[in-house]
Design an enzyme around this catalytic site. Structure first.
Site, PDB file in Angstrom:
ATOM      1  CG  ASP A  29      10.250   0.130   3.789  1.00 35.74           C
ATOM      2  OD1 ASP A  29      10.421  -0.614   4.735  1.00 35.74           O
ATOM      3  OD2 ASP A  29       9.031   0.472   3.291  1.00 35.74           O
TER       4      ASP A  29
ATOM      5  CD1 TRP B 245     -23.568  -7.532   5.146  1.00 38.57           C
ATOM      6  CD2 TRP B 245     -21.738  -8.757   4.704  1.00 38.57           C
ATOM      7  NE1 TRP B 245     -23.829  -8.084   3.879  1.00 38.57           N
ATOM      8  CE2 TRP B 245     -22.800  -8.506   3.420  1.00 38.57           C
ATOM      9  CE3 TRP B 245     -20.733  -9.559   4.526  1.00 38.57           C
ATOM     10  CZ2 TRP B 245     -22.433  -9.469   2.375  1.00 38.57           C
ATOM     11  CZ3 TRP B 245     -20.385 -10.267   3.127  1.00 38.57           C
ATOM     12  CH2 TRP B 245     -21.419 -10.241   2.237  1.00 38.57           C
TER      13      TRP B 245
ATOM     14  CB  ILE C 165      -1.146  -0.075   1.170  1.00 37.38           C
ATOM     15  CG1 ILE C 165      -2.128  -1.112   1.010  1.00 37.38           C
ATOM     16  CG2 ILE C 165      -1.650   1.179   1.406  1.00 37.38           C
ATOM     17  CD1 ILE C 165      -2.893  -1.446   2.367  1.00 37.38           C
TER      18      ILE C 165
ATOM     19  CB  VAL D 289       8.637   2.918  12.121  1.00 36.55           C
ATOM     20  CG1 VAL D 289       8.581   3.443  10.687  1.00 36.55           C
ATOM     21  CG2 VAL D 289       8.081   1.647  12.459  1.00 36.55           C
TER      22      VAL D 289
ATOM     23  CE1 TYR E 209      -1.864  -4.956  11.395  1.00 33.75           C
ATOM     24  CE2 TYR E 209      -4.146  -5.516  11.515  1.00 33.75           C
ATOM     25  CZ  TYR E 209      -3.312  -4.888  10.724  1.00 33.75           C
ATOM     26  OH  TYR E 209      -3.358  -4.434   9.533  1.00 33.75           O
TER      27      TYR E 209
HETATM   28  N1  LIG Z   1      -2.769  -5.651   3.230  1.00 31.27           N
HETATM   29  C1  LIG Z   1      -4.052  -5.730   3.908  1.00 31.27           C
HETATM   30  O1  LIG Z   1      -4.707  -6.729   3.869  1.00 31.27           O
HETATM   31  C2  LIG Z   1      -3.993  -4.500   4.896  1.00 31.27           C
HETATM   32  C3  LIG Z   1      -5.407  -4.452   5.587  1.00 31.27           C
HETATM   33  C4  LIG Z   1      -5.456  -3.415   6.201  1.00 31.27           C
HETATM   34  C5  LIG Z   1      -4.358  -2.442   6.837  1.00 31.27           C
HETATM   35  N2  LIG Z   1      -3.051  -2.763   6.217  1.00 31.27           N
HETATM   36  C6  LIG Z   1      -2.043  -1.881   6.642  1.00 31.27           C
HETATM   37  O2  LIG Z   1      -1.435  -1.098   5.642  1.00 31.27           O
HETATM   38  C7  LIG Z   1      -0.468  -0.758   6.002  1.00 31.27           C
HETATM   39  C8  LIG Z   1       0.525  -1.546   4.516  1.00 31.27           C
HETATM   40  O3  LIG Z   1       0.469  -2.821   4.755  1.00 31.27           O
HETATM   41  P1  LIG Z   1       0.840  -3.760   3.291  1.00 31.27           P
HETATM   42  O4  LIG Z   1      -0.342  -4.751   3.231  1.00 31.27           O
HETATM   43  O5  LIG Z   1       1.167  -2.864   2.169  1.00 31.27           O
HETATM   44  O6  LIG Z   1       2.082  -4.615   3.812  1.00 31.27           O
HETATM   45  P2  LIG Z   1       3.458  -4.818   3.315  1.00 31.27           P
HETATM   46  O7  LIG Z   1       3.909  -5.836   4.328  1.00 31.27           O
HETATM   47  O8  LIG Z   1       3.492  -5.205   1.750  1.00 31.27           O
HETATM   48  O9  LIG Z   1       4.461  -3.535   3.622  1.00 31.27           O
HETATM   49  C9  LIG Z   1       4.752  -2.947   4.850  1.00 31.27           C
HETATM   50  C10 LIG Z   1       5.916  -1.958   4.661  1.00 31.27           C
HETATM   51  O10 LIG Z   1       6.093  -1.490   6.038  1.00 31.27           O
HETATM   52  C11 LIG Z   1       7.620  -1.970   6.073  1.00 31.27           C
HETATM   53  N3  LIG Z   1       7.782  -2.082   7.652  1.00 31.27           N
HETATM   54  C12 LIG Z   1       7.501  -3.217   8.260  1.00 31.27           C
HETATM   55  N4  LIG Z   1       8.045  -3.050   9.540  1.00 31.27           N
HETATM   56  C13 LIG Z   1       8.696  -1.799   9.474  1.00 31.27           C
HETATM   57  C14 LIG Z   1       9.647  -1.312  10.586  1.00 31.27           C
HETATM   58  N5  LIG Z   1       9.692  -1.969  11.777  1.00 31.27           N
HETATM   59  N6  LIG Z   1      10.194  -0.112  10.197  1.00 31.27           N
HETATM   60  C15 LIG Z   1      10.282   0.552   9.085  1.00 31.27           C
HETATM   61  N7  LIG Z   1       9.421  -0.331   8.200  1.00 31.27           N
HETATM   62  C16 LIG Z   1       8.663  -1.266   8.250  1.00 31.27           C
HETATM   63  C17 LIG Z   1       7.989  -3.010   5.315  1.00 31.27           C
HETATM   64  O11 LIG Z   1       9.253  -3.200   4.943  1.00 31.27           O
HETATM   65  C18 LIG Z   1       7.226  -2.947   4.003  1.00 31.27           C
HETATM   66  O12 LIG Z   1       7.596  -1.725   3.217  1.00 31.27           O
HETATM   67  C19 LIG Z   1      -0.104  -1.732   7.114  1.00 31.27           C
HETATM   68  O13 LIG Z   1       0.115  -0.785   8.276  1.00 31.27           O
HETATM   69  C20 LIG Z   1      -1.016  -2.817   7.346  1.00 31.27           C
HETATM   70  O14 LIG Z   1      -1.151  -2.826   8.766  1.00 31.27           O
HETATM   71  C21 LIG Z   1      -2.979  -3.728   5.233  1.00 31.27           C
END
Ligand SMILES: NC(=O)c1ccc[n+]([C@@H]2O[C@H](COP(=O)([O-])OP(=O)(O)OC[C@H]3O[C@@H](n4cnc5c(N)ncnc54)[C@H](O)[C@@H]3O)[C@@H](O)[C@H]2O)c1
Length: 250
Positions: free
Chosen positions: A39, A250, A20, A66, A157
Site C-alpha cells: 500500500d 439498466w 475494498i 504502485v 478513471y
Molecule cells: N468505492 C467504490 O465505489 C468503487 C467502485 C468501483 C471500483 N472501485 C475500485 O476499488 C478499488 C479500491 O477502492 P476503495 O473504494 O476501497 O478505495 P480506498 O480509497 O478506500 O482504498 C484505496 C487503497 O489504495 C491505496 N492506494 C491509492 N493510491 C496508491 C498508490 N499510488 N500506491 C499504493 N497504494 C495506493 C490507498 O492507500 C488505499 O489503501 C480501487 O481500485 C477503486 O477504483 C471502488
C-alpha cells in the site's frame, strides 16, 4: 466441504490497508491465508495489522507507491518469505474527478499510472511468484470500465478501468500455460473512503440509479473476489465479474 481457499497459502493484496482491499484481506485471512499487503507509504497499517492478528495469520505490509515498478517488484517478492503465493488481488486505486477538456497531463498520468500501470506492475511481480506452481490473480476494475457514470466526470478513471478489464484478458491468455488464472471484479458504487465523503444527496442519487437501491458494503465485493481466487472458479479465466447491484443492467 472443501474450503474455497487453501489455508497456509499466501495472498498478495495491493491497497489492502482500507476499503475494498481491507475487506479482501479480512476474507482471505479468515480462510487461513497469510497476507502480504502493498500500500502507499502514507497508508495507516493499523486496521490491516488488527485484521490479520485477529485471524491468526502471518502478515506484512510494505509501503510502496504502485507506480514504482521496481519497488512493487521488491515488495511483492517478499511475499515468498510467508510461504507459497497462490493468490493475488490488486485493489490499489484512485479516482480523479476533473472534467476532460481542461485536464492537465499530470492529472491524467496520476490516475492512469496508479489505476492501470500499477495493476500491470503488480501482476508482473505476482506472475514471477506463481510461474512455478500456478495461482489466481483478481484485479479490481470498476463498472466505470463498462459504462459512463451519469453525472460523474472521470474519463481518465474510466479509461484506466476499461484497460484493467482488457489487460486481464490478455494476461489470462499469456499465462494460462503456467496455470495462472487472471480475472477482474468490477464493483458498482461501494461504501468506502472513495464514496463516504460524498454529500448524502450524491450517494442517494447513486442508490437510486442502482436497481438494488443502495450502495454495496465492502464484504459484498470481497466474497465474489474470493470465488474468483479459489478452486470453485478453476475453469474461469480472462473474465470480468460485475458486482454492481444491477447498475449496468439498466
Ligand atoms: N468505492 C467504490 O465505489 C468503487 C467502485 C468501483 C471500483 N472501485 C475500485 O476499488 C478499488 C479500491 O477502492 P476503495 O473504494 O476501497 O478505495 P480506498 O480509497 O478506500 O482504498 C484505496 C487503497 O489504495 C491505496 N492506494 C491509492 N493510491 C496508491 C498508490 N499510488 N500506491 C499504493 N497504494 C495506493 C490507498 O492507500 C488505499 O489503501 C480501487 O481500485 C477503486 O477504483 C471502488
Amino acid at each position: 466441504m472443501r474450503p474455497d481457499l487453501e489455508a497456509g497459502r499466501v495472498a498478495v493484496v495491493t491497497g489492502g490497508a482500507r476499503g475494498i482491499g481491507l475487506a479482501v484481506v479480512e476474507a482471505v485471512a479468515a480462510r487461513g491465508v497469510a497476507v502480504l499487503c502493498v500500500d502507499h507509504p502514507s497508508a495507516d497499517p493499523s486496521a490491516f495489522d488488527a485484521v490479520c492478528r485477529a485471524a491468526g495469520v502471518a502478515s506484512a505490509l510494505v509501503g510502496v507507491d504502485v507506480r514504482d515498478r521496481d519497488g512493487v517488484r521488491r515488495a511483492v517478492a517478499g511475499a515468498a518469505d510467508l510461504g507459497r503465493v497462490s493468490y493475488a488481488v490488486n485493489c490499489a486505486g484512485v479516482d480523479g474527478l476533473l472534467g476532460s477538456a481542461g485536464m492537465g497531463a499530470e492529472e491524467w498520468r496520476r490516475v492512469v499510472q496508479v489505476d492501470l500501470d500499477g495493476v500491470m506492475f503488480a501482476c508482473q511481480a505476482e506472475h514471477d511468484l506463481m510461474a512455478e506452481h500456478g495461482g489466481s490473480i483478481v484485479n479490481i476494475a470498476s463498472m466505470s470500465g463498462h459504462v459512463v457514470n451519469r453525472g460523474v466526470t472521470h474519463a481518465a478513471y474510466s479509461a484506466a478501468k476499461a484497460g484493467v478489464i482488457h489487460l486481464g484478458r490478455a494476461l489470462a491468455v499469456e499465462w494460462a500455460p503456467l496455470g495462472i488464472r487472471v480475472n477482474s471484479v468490477s464493483p458498482g458504487y461501494t461504501l468506502t473512503a472513495m464514496t463516504r465523503t460524498n454529500a448524502p444527496e450524491v450517494n442517494a442519487g447513486f442508490a437510486e440509479q442502482t436497481p438494488l437501491g443502495r450502495l454495496a458494503e465492502v464484504e459484498e465485493v470481497a466474497e465474489p473476489v474470493v470465488f474468483l481466487l479459489g478452486w470453485r472458479s478453476s475453469f474461469v479465466t480472462g473474465t470480468d465479474l460485475l458486482v454492481d447491484g444491477g447498475f449496468t443492467a439498466w
